[in-house]
Design a protein around this motif. Sequence first.
Motif, PDB file in Angstrom:
ATOM      1  N   ILE A   1      42.326  33.017  34.336  1.00  0.00           N
ATOM      2  CA  ILE A   1      43.138  33.482  35.486  1.00  0.00           C
ATOM      3  C   ILE A   1      42.379  34.556  36.260  1.00  0.00           C
ATOM      4  CG2 ILE A   1      45.224  34.759  36.137  1.00  0.00           C
ATOM      5  CD1 ILE A   1      46.699  33.293  33.879  1.00  0.00           C
ATOM      6  N   LEU A   2      41.769  35.483  35.522  1.00  0.00           N
ATOM      7  CA  LEU A   2      40.980  36.548  36.170  1.00  0.00           C
ATOM      8  C   LEU A   2      39.788  35.965  36.927  1.00  0.00           C
ATOM      9  CD1 LEU A   2      40.928  39.312  33.394  1.00  0.00           C
ATOM     10  CD2 LEU A   2      41.924  39.527  35.680  1.00  0.00           C
ATOM     11  N   LYS A   3      39.145  34.974  36.316  1.00  0.00           N
ATOM     12  CA  LYS A   3      37.998  34.336  36.963  1.00  0.00           C
ATOM     13  C   LYS A   3      38.420  33.653  38.261  1.00  0.00           C
ATOM     14  CE  LYS A   3      35.173  32.077  34.260  1.00  0.00           C
ATOM     15  NZ  LYS A   3      34.593  30.961  33.434  1.00  0.00           N
ATOM     16  N   ALA A   4      39.550  32.916  38.199  1.00  0.00           N
ATOM     17  CA  ALA A   4      40.050  32.223  39.388  1.00  0.00           C
ATOM     18  C   ALA A   4      40.491  33.211  40.455  1.00  0.00           C
ATOM     19  CB  ALA A   4      41.213  31.311  38.996  1.00  0.00           C
ATOM     20  N   SER A   5      41.095  34.310  40.015  1.00  0.00           N
ATOM     21  CA  SER A   5      41.552  35.328  40.972  1.00  0.00           C
ATOM     22  C   SER A   5      40.387  35.920  41.753  1.00  0.00           C
ATOM     23  CB  SER A   5      42.296  36.435  40.226  1.00  0.00           C
ATOM     24  OG  SER A   5      42.624  37.491  41.103  1.00  0.00           O
ATOM     25  N   LYS A   6      39.305  36.232  41.049  1.00  0.00           N
ATOM     26  CA  LYS A   6      38.127  36.781  41.717  1.00  0.00           C
ATOM     27  C   LYS A   6      37.563  35.789  42.729  1.00  0.00           C
ATOM     28  CE  LYS A   6      36.580  39.863  38.008  1.00  0.00           C
ATOM     29  NZ  LYS A   6      35.521  40.139  36.990  1.00  0.00           N
TER      30      LYS A   6
END
Length: 256
Positions: free
Chosen positions: A215-220
């Motif tokens: 999720i963090l990777k996609a958010s960035k």
Amino acid sequence: MEIKKISKKKNNLYQILLSDNTSLSFYDDTIIKYNLLVNKTFDDKTLQEMLAFNNESAAYYKALSYIKAKLRTKKEIEDKLKKLGYTNNVVLATIKRLENQKYLNDDIYIKAYISDQVNLTLKGPKKISYELEKLGFASNVFNKYIESYGEYIWQEKVRKVINKKIKSNHNLSKRNLIIKIRTDLINLGYNLDMINQELSKVEIDDDESIIKKEILKASKKYSKKYSGKELEWKIKNYLYSKGFKDYEEGVKNFCR
């Protein structure tokens, strides 16, 4: 032609100095066969015979050195000698000499090879068979040795691979991890039915920490262009493409 000087060197070799100052390296086989410690004079025809015989001796000792490093197949010896420039006749003569002296034995090689692969690697029966075929052995020669290993041995190795992959998983969804495990085991030479049977015995859950990380990777990746519901949709779509399930709540919490 006359021998002016003979000097003993290392590795079964003698240095021969002829009357025309030609220097030759002869193996002790050649020295003994032609009795050169006594017969110091010979004609050109005999010299050519000695050179041909000595060439065969050179091939033999090179092959012997190659074998002593580890067990070799006939094909490996043939390939090695041909690569070194020896003719087919010399190669065949060398193989025959090694076989007569029991330096080459296919059964011993096959059994030792299979034992090493079973005990020291995670390879399955199909991959071991493929490698033996590449080494020049026919399947009807080695199948009996592979089949002598019980099915439980292969099952244990499959379980070992599965557990290792699960423990080392840091970013794959359950779906993609199972696909990877199955693919890796097929590449290692295991039967698909056995793979599926062993996979059915283990519980693999989508790791919550992995989902958070993704999720963090996609958010960035998407937050520079999108926000709100659109960002939430992009992240969900990203997770779906990665094979994750049960991510709805995590994405909603992150996008609040």
